[in-house]
Design a protein around this motif. Structure first.
Motif, short mmCIF file in Angstrom:
data_model
loop_
_atom_site.label_atom_id
_atom_site.label_comp_id
_atom_site.label_asym_id
_atom_site.label_seq_id
_atom_site.Cartn_x
_atom_site.Cartn_y
_atom_site.Cartn_z
N ILE A 99 -3.85 41.46 44.10
CA ILE A 99 -3.13 41.98 42.94
C ILE A 99 -2.48 43.29 43.38
CG2 ILE A 99 -5.24 43.08 42.03
CD1 ILE A 99 -4.05 42.66 39.21
N ASN A 126 -6.71 36.58 37.63
CA ASN A 126 -6.54 37.42 38.83
C ASN A 126 -7.84 38.10 39.22
OD1 ASN A 126 -5.47 39.04 36.25
ND2 ASN A 126 -6.44 40.53 37.65
N LEU A 138 0.64 38.81 41.87
CA LEU A 138 -0.61 38.12 42.19
C LEU A 138 -0.39 37.09 43.30
CD1 LEU A 138 -1.73 37.30 38.52
CD2 LEU A 138 -2.22 39.37 39.83
#
Length: 284
Positions: free
Chosen positions: A221, A188, A208
């Protein structure tokens, strides 16, 4: 009227000379009548024939069909405008570094401090730019960005109703490289914290996403500002992540459209390059 033969002559014998003269006159009168009728008939026939001949001559003197004026004579001919060159495809300007030449900073890409995203108002909490792409990624994403030639990552964080979202836009030289980074994405983008989002997604479960448009790959995120984990059935973090991802897509396309418009109507030399148009404050 007594006829010559009715009148007795001296000695009781008919006047044969007078009779012959009368018969001769009668014959001449008959031929005159016949001749006059024939002449009259011939004269009428001649008149009709003359009329026919004159009529034929008149037809022959008419202009030929191709010389007759057309029905539209005297009316202006229709005019047709020249072929219009279609405007350039905006996506062409964000698909390669060579064409995507407008100024690019986190401020020009994300100019709104309080964007309204589908009638939900968010507050911008923090922004930054990193030329070391791997330094702002986690869980393997940094290596993916580096392997595909990432030039820089522009990050911006937004908060609303206890949820924070960081979006990171990774910039590549080509569309192919950005698409490949999206397909290979793992891990991420690192959350960018700020005053209103001091501890979200710090070692806890978060939402995500990964997308790409042109030569840009962008990752979000989303998590709770109080540091709580996002559960599988949570909808607030999911909606916030979708809102910010959609906003990012529109900002990239605004950049594309601005450059396409500038190419279609070039500004005079000496003017600064066109920048992506910014909408009014608080509008996405």
């Amino acid at each position: 009227m007594p006829q010559p033969w009715d009148r007795p002559q001296a000695g009781g014998t008919p006047d044969w000379a007078a009779l012959a003269d009368t018969a001769d006159r009668n014959r001449r009168r008959k031929w005159l009548l016949i001749g006059g009728g024939a002449l009259a008939t011939a004269a009428v026939a001649a008149i009709v024939a003359t009329a026919v001949v004159l009529s034929d001559k008149g037809d022959k003197n008419l202009p030929a069909a191709e010389k007759l004026p057309s029905a539209s004579a005297g009316t202006p001919e229709p005019t047709f405008s020249k072929a219009v060159t279609p405007p350039p495809n905006p996506r062409e300007f964000i698909s390669s570094q060579e064409k995507d030449t407008a100024p690019l900073t986190v401020k020009t890409l994300f100019p709104h401090s309080k964007p309204s995203l589908d009638k939900r108002v968010y507050k911008r909490a923090a922004q930054d730019t990193a030329t070391d792409c791997a330094s702002v990624a986690q869980g393997g994403l940094g290596q993916v960005l580096a392997d595909n030639g990432c030039r820089q990552v522009l990050r911006s964080t937004y908060v609303r109703d206890g949820v924070a979202v960081t979006v990171g836009v990774a910039v590549f030289d080509t569309k192919a490289a950005a698409d490949k980074a999206k397909e290979q994405s793992t891990g991420n983008i690192a959350p960018l914290t700020g005053d209103d989002a001091a501890s979200f997604c710090q070692g806890t479960a978060c939402r995500l996403s990964a997308n790409a448009e042109g030569r840009y790959a962008y990752f979000t995120i989303a998590g709770f500002t109080n540091g709580s984990a996002v559960t599988p059935d949570d909808t607030k973090a999911l909606q916030a992540g979708r809102d910010v991802a959609g906003y990012t897509f529109r900002r990239i396309m605004a950049r594309a459209n601005a450059q396409a418009a500038a190419a279609a109507s070039p500004k005079p030399s000496g003017k600064p390059s066109a920048k992506p148009s910014d909408s009014a404050k608080n509008k996405a």
